[in-house]
Design an enzyme around this catalytic site. Structure first.
Site, PDB file in Angstrom:
ATOM      1  N   ASN A   7       0.874  -1.174   0.000  1.00  0.00           N
ATOM      2  CA  ASN A   7       0.000   0.000   0.000  1.00  0.00           C
ATOM      3  C   ASN A   7       0.913   1.227   0.000  1.00  0.00           C
ATOM      4  OD1 ASN A   7      -1.804   2.030   0.447  1.00  0.00           O
ATOM      5  ND2 ASN A   7      -2.723   1.128   2.285  1.00  0.00           N
ATOM      6  N   ARG A  94      -2.687  -2.086  -3.357  1.00  0.00           N
ATOM      7  CA  ARG A  94      -3.927  -1.354  -3.109  1.00  0.00           C
ATOM      8  C   ARG A  94      -3.895  -0.086  -3.965  1.00  0.00           C
ATOM      9  NH1 ARG A  94      -5.101   3.161   1.238  1.00  0.00           N
ATOM     10  NH2 ARG A  94      -7.302   3.439   0.782  1.00  0.00           N
ATOM     11  N   HIS A 183     -12.938   2.662   0.006  1.00  0.00           N
ATOM     12  CA  HIS A 183     -12.953   1.584   1.019  1.00  0.00           C
ATOM     13  C   HIS A 183     -13.694   0.343   0.520  1.00  0.00           C
ATOM     14  CE1 HIS A 183     -12.868   4.821   4.413  1.00  0.00           C
ATOM     15  NE2 HIS A 183     -11.639   4.365   4.215  1.00  0.00           N
ATOM     16  N   ARG A 244     -11.016  15.070   7.516  1.00  0.00           N
ATOM     17  CA  ARG A 244     -11.845  15.488   6.373  1.00  0.00           C
ATOM     18  C   ARG A 244     -13.212  15.952   6.861  1.00  0.00           C
ATOM     19  NH1 ARG A 244     -10.955  10.022   3.171  1.00  0.00           N
ATOM     20  NH2 ARG A 244      -8.935   9.772   4.147  1.00  0.00           N
ATOM     21  N   GLU A 387      -8.170  -5.560   4.693  1.00  0.00           N
ATOM     22  CA  GLU A 387      -8.080  -5.226   3.268  1.00  0.00           C
ATOM     23  C   GLU A 387      -6.915  -5.961   2.592  1.00  0.00           C
ATOM     24  OE1 GLU A 387      -8.558  -1.366   5.044  1.00  0.00           O
ATOM     25  OE2 GLU A 387      -9.384  -0.625   3.165  1.00  0.00           O
TER      26      GLU A 387
END
Ligand code: ADP
Length: 404
Positions: A7, A94, A183, A244, A387
């Site tokens: 990642n 990813r 996601h 965010r 993940e």
């Protein structure tokens, strides 16, 4: 199959080395992170399973050097877990943004790379870094097949009325402006694992997955297919997150820009990195810090948690309406798996539809747990996400298919 899962961020490389024996049987051989790539002093933290952790500070000029550092750690005589680079049979990456080019994972070739490049416009902080990672692997492991898994792919089943913004249609045609979500790997993993865990047939189910971490999103999933998700064109849309802002009236953006004399890049930075928990509390983007502050009576830290619960309730409620009911609600990711108070606050609001929350079971953290009582009409569960495992599974599947 020994698979390296990567990642890549703009200044970091997170990795896991997995020995995949089948989809569900695997060993984690090592994991770690390379940080501060391009800065005067970088570092690597390498955690091999069953061996002592290795930490090293070293200047890391670029991602190629970072990738070489990862490989060297994996074959290190003391901290290593492999005898040679040749033991790595495939690499899985990813990728944050695949837009409408990808509805599933893909084997890397030049066409796939070109499409990820086009998607850089929609994920300028992430996709360029992922490409650096792919190129770095091509450089250091030229004969190893690579697979890419997209955060957006699982959401490609959304209907047009859910993914379109009511902006002039030409912006969709010219610039691909629409909602893509994010996601997706986590939502998919948690929906399928959660359905098995609570005894639901995924092909005949209405599920809401709440991935609540530093970045957060919620998905509505009917019969295993996403019908809506809370993130949009970028991961900024939706609920409040660590840094965010989530949804704001779009007119707020030019208003603040004019008042504060800000450029588009500065405003983007504020909305993505200085808002959310951090912006509202003025203290921290981390839920644990804010929990401590809220417990000590800090008004703005308390406000963060009230807003977080409120945003989740609003989105979950709207998805129940969209799906005409819900069979199960799953909580996952750093906050979803660990913050019992938040889960309780959210679930208490759905008693009207027969959700009976198991307050005692809810004290658990970080392990798959049923959080609803046996007579509850709606099942609720804490389901841990993984993940990297999804990426490793997809990598194994695609690489094996080529080899056969
Ligand atoms: P990311 O989106 O970066 O993957 P995570 O899913 O790891 O983020 O979530 C990070 C958030 O989870 C942080 O706000 C952190 O405080 C919270 N978190 C992680 N572990 C715990 C814990 N044990 N207890 C409470 N909160 C936690």
């Amino acid at each position: 199959m020994i698979i390296l899962v990567i990642n890549c961020g703009s200044s970091s490389i997170k990795y896991q080395l997995l020995d995949m024996k089948s989809d569900d049987v695997y060993d984690l051989l090592a994991k770690g992170i390379v940080e501060k790539i391009g800065l005067p002093c970088g570092n690597i933290t390498h955690k091999p399973t069953g061996k002592e952790k290795m930490e090293k500070e070293v200047r890391i000029e670029d991602h190629k050097v970072g990738m070489k550092l990862v490989l060297d750690a994996l074959v290190d005589p003391v901290h290593g877990v492999l005898s040679s680079f040749d033991d790595i049979e495939a690499v899985g990456h990813r990728i944050v943004q695949g837009a409408d080019f990808f509805s599933g994972s893909a084997l890397v070739d030049e066409d796939v790379i070109a499409k990820i490049e086009i998607c850089c416009d929609f994920a300028p902080l992430h996709n360029p870094a992922h490409l650096l990672g792919i190129r770095a692997v091509q450089h250091v492991l030229p004969s190893v097949p690579q697979v890419v898994t997209f955060d957006t792919a699982y959401h490609q089943t959304m209907p047009d009325y859910a993914y379109m913004y009511a902006l002039p249609y030409e912006y969709y045609e010219k610039y691909r402006v629409r909602r893509y979500g994010a996601h997706g790997t986590s939502h998919q993993f948690v929906a399928y694992k959660g359905a098995r865990f609570v005894g639901l047939d995924i092909d005949n189910s209405k599920i809401i997955t709440c991935h609540i971490g530093n970045g957060s999103s919620i998905s509505a999933i009917v019969n295993g297919k996403v019908v809506d998700t809370s993130m949009g064109f970028t991961p900024l849309e939706g609920m409040i997150m660590g840094t965010r802002c989530g949804n704001v009236d779009p007119n707020v953006v030019p208003y603040i820009m004019k008042k504060e004399n800000l450029t588009p890049d500065q405003m983007t930075e504020i909305m993505n990195r200085k808002s959310g928990f951090l912006g509202l509390s003025g203290l921290s983007s981390d839920a644990r810090d804010l929990d401590a502050a809220a417990n000590a009576g800090n008004y703005r830290a308390k406000l963060v948690f009230k807003k977080l619960a409120y945003d989740i309730i609003k989105i979950v409620g709207s998805y129940i309406a969209v799906m005409d009911g819900v069979d199960a609600i799953f909580f996952t990711a750093g906050i979803g798996e660990n913050n019992a108070r938040l889960r309780r606050r959210v679930c208490e609001n759905f008693s009207y539809m027969g959700l009976k929350f198991d307050f005692e079971a809810n004290v658990t953290q970080g392990k798959d747990t049923l959080l609803s009582t046996p007579d509850s009409k709606v099942k609720v569960a804490l389901i841990t996400t993984d993940e990297e495992l999804v990426i490793a599974r997809d990598t194994m599947r695609l690489v094996s298919a080529v080899e056969e």
